[in-house]
Design a protein around this motif. Structure first.
Motif, mmCIF file in Angstrom:
data_model
loop_
_atom_site.group_PDB
_atom_site.id
_atom_site.type_symbol
_atom_site.label_atom_id
_atom_site.label_comp_id
_atom_site.label_asym_id
_atom_site.label_seq_id
_atom_site.Cartn_x
_atom_site.Cartn_y
_atom_site.Cartn_z
ATOM 1 N N VAL A 1 87.541 65.386 32.840
ATOM 2 C CA VAL A 1 88.111 66.147 31.717
ATOM 3 C C VAL A 1 87.002 66.782 30.888
ATOM 4 O O VAL A 1 87.091 67.948 30.493
ATOM 5 N N LYS B 1 88.722 69.116 25.009
ATOM 6 C CA LYS B 1 89.081 68.112 26.025
ATOM 7 C C LYS B 1 90.405 67.428 25.683
ATOM 8 O O LYS B 1 91.156 67.019 26.588
ATOM 9 N N ASN B 2 90.738 67.335 24.393
ATOM 10 C CA ASN B 2 92.012 66.711 24.008
ATOM 11 C C ASN B 2 93.199 67.508 24.514
ATOM 12 O O ASN B 2 94.259 66.947 24.828
ATOM 13 N N TYR C 1 93.714 66.401 28.049
ATOM 14 C CA TYR C 1 94.351 65.071 28.079
ATOM 15 C C TYR C 1 95.861 65.185 27.841
ATOM 16 O O TYR C 1 96.667 64.491 28.465
ATOM 17 N N LYS C 2 96.245 66.081 26.947
ATOM 18 C CA LYS C 2 97.673 66.265 26.646
ATOM 19 C C LYS C 2 98.437 66.752 27.875
ATOM 20 O O LYS C 2 99.584 66.374 28.097
ATOM 21 N N LYS D 1 93.913 71.459 33.756
ATOM 22 C CA LYS D 1 94.319 70.212 34.400
ATOM 23 C C LYS D 1 93.981 70.244 35.888
ATOM 24 O O LYS D 1 93.489 69.260 36.457
ATOM 25 N N ASN E 1 99.164 63.794 29.903
ATOM 26 C CA ASN E 1 100.141 62.926 29.274
ATOM 27 C C ASN E 1 101.558 63.503 29.331
ATOM 28 O O ASN E 1 102.546 62.772 29.214
ATOM 29 N N LYS F 1 88.323 59.980 35.305
ATOM 30 C CA LYS F 1 89.178 60.921 34.575
ATOM 31 C C LYS F 1 88.470 61.446 33.336
ATOM 32 O O LYS F 1 88.516 62.643 33.038
ATOM 33 N N MET F 2 87.778 60.544 32.617
ATOM 34 C CA MET F 2 87.080 60.954 31.395
ATOM 35 C C MET F 2 86.009 61.995 31.699
ATOM 36 O O MET F 2 85.937 63.036 31.021
#
Length: 284
Positions: free
Chosen positions: A263, A274-275, A278-279, A246, A282, A259-260
């Motif tokens: 990441v 990459k997920n 993202y977590k 992060k 979040n 951001k995309m």
């Protein structure tokens, strides 16, 4: 006196003789001496080698040695050397045993205790590197990429984080696809030097970004054999210092990335999904 002894051609020896990559004037005096005095010459393409030998008024028995006959012919060459003959190994251009079946013959000779010596000279990869204007402190030679798409993608994926300057060979009819693959792996902003027809009349060195190279060859047809020198990954050091996914993504966002994209870049450099990154965002 010692140099004269070293230059003496003796029986029972394999000589690796570098030949010009385009300009016949680049051949060395020692290379001509060895080619003139060995008992026979093993060549990648006997027709090409015969033309070179004819130019220098050298007449020697030739045997072919290339990728598809290297196992059988390698044994035959080794047996002749063991019987006391001297052999010069040449490739079509440049230094034999570099990205070349000559490495198998050197290995076979090493296994049999047959002495091998090298007569240094032209090398397209090193020539291109010195002209690239990229870092020459640390570099790696990759030669030709695999032809199969899956193997090609796998090789390039392993090179995504390579910090050293990278050297590739490529044929003109494959150049556009290779540049597209480079952009997908290294990004459009990575620097590249495209070196073609080195030492020849039409020698050309183009120093651009990968994106600019792709754009140029949309309207220009590749011509001649290419050596591609690609800059290393300059962002790896940041990833090594910033190991938190992060935090690394946030550092790229501070530089102006979306951001995309941030990441994706962090995930690629740290080798994490990459997920998962993202977590982390979040969960805040």
């Amino acid at each position: 006196m010692r140099s004269e002894e070293k230059n003496k051609v003796v029986g029972g020896m394999l000589y690796l003789v570098a030949t010009p990559i385009g300009n016949l004037s680049d051949i060395s005096e020692r290379a001509l001496k060895v080619l003139s005095e060995v008992d026979f010459i093993a060549a990648e393409d006997t027709r090409n080698t015969l033309r070179m030998l004819t130019h220098f008024e050298i007449s020697k028995p030739l045997v072919s040695y290339f990728e598809h006959n290297k196992l059988e012919r390698g044994e035959q060459i080794a047996e002749r050397i063991e019987s006391g003959e001297s052999c010069a190994l040449v490739t079509d251009a440049g230094t034999p045993a570099i990205s070349d079946p000559g490495e198998d013959l050197v290995r076979l000779c090493a296994e049999r205790g047959i002495p091998v010596t090298s007569i240094p000279g032209a090398s397209a990869g090193i020539c291109a590197l010195t002209l690239s204007a990229l870092s020459t402190v640390r570099f790696c030679f990759e030669g030709f990429l695999p032809q199969k798409k899956s193997e090609r993608r796998e090789r390039l994926a392993r090179l995504a984080a390579e910090e050293r300057t990278m050297i590739f060979h490529e044929a003109p009819h494959k150049l556009k696809d290779t540049l597209d693959d480079f952009v997908k792996t290294f990004g459009e902003s990575r620097r590249i030097a495209l070196c073609r027809e080195l030492t020849k009349l039409n020698e050309e060195v183009m120093r651009v970004t990968l994106g600019e190279a792709v754009e140029y060859y949309r309207t220009n047809d590749p011509r001649g054999e290419y050596v591609l020198v690609v800059d290393g990954n300059k962002e790896v050091k940041k990833a090594a210092v910033v190991s938190d996914p992060k935090e690394l993504a946030e550092s790229y966002m501070e530089e102006g990335m979306s951001k995309m994209d941030a990441v994706k870049k962090a995930a690629k450099e740290l080798g994490v999904p990459k997920n998962d990154i993202y977590k982390l965002f979040n969960n805040d």
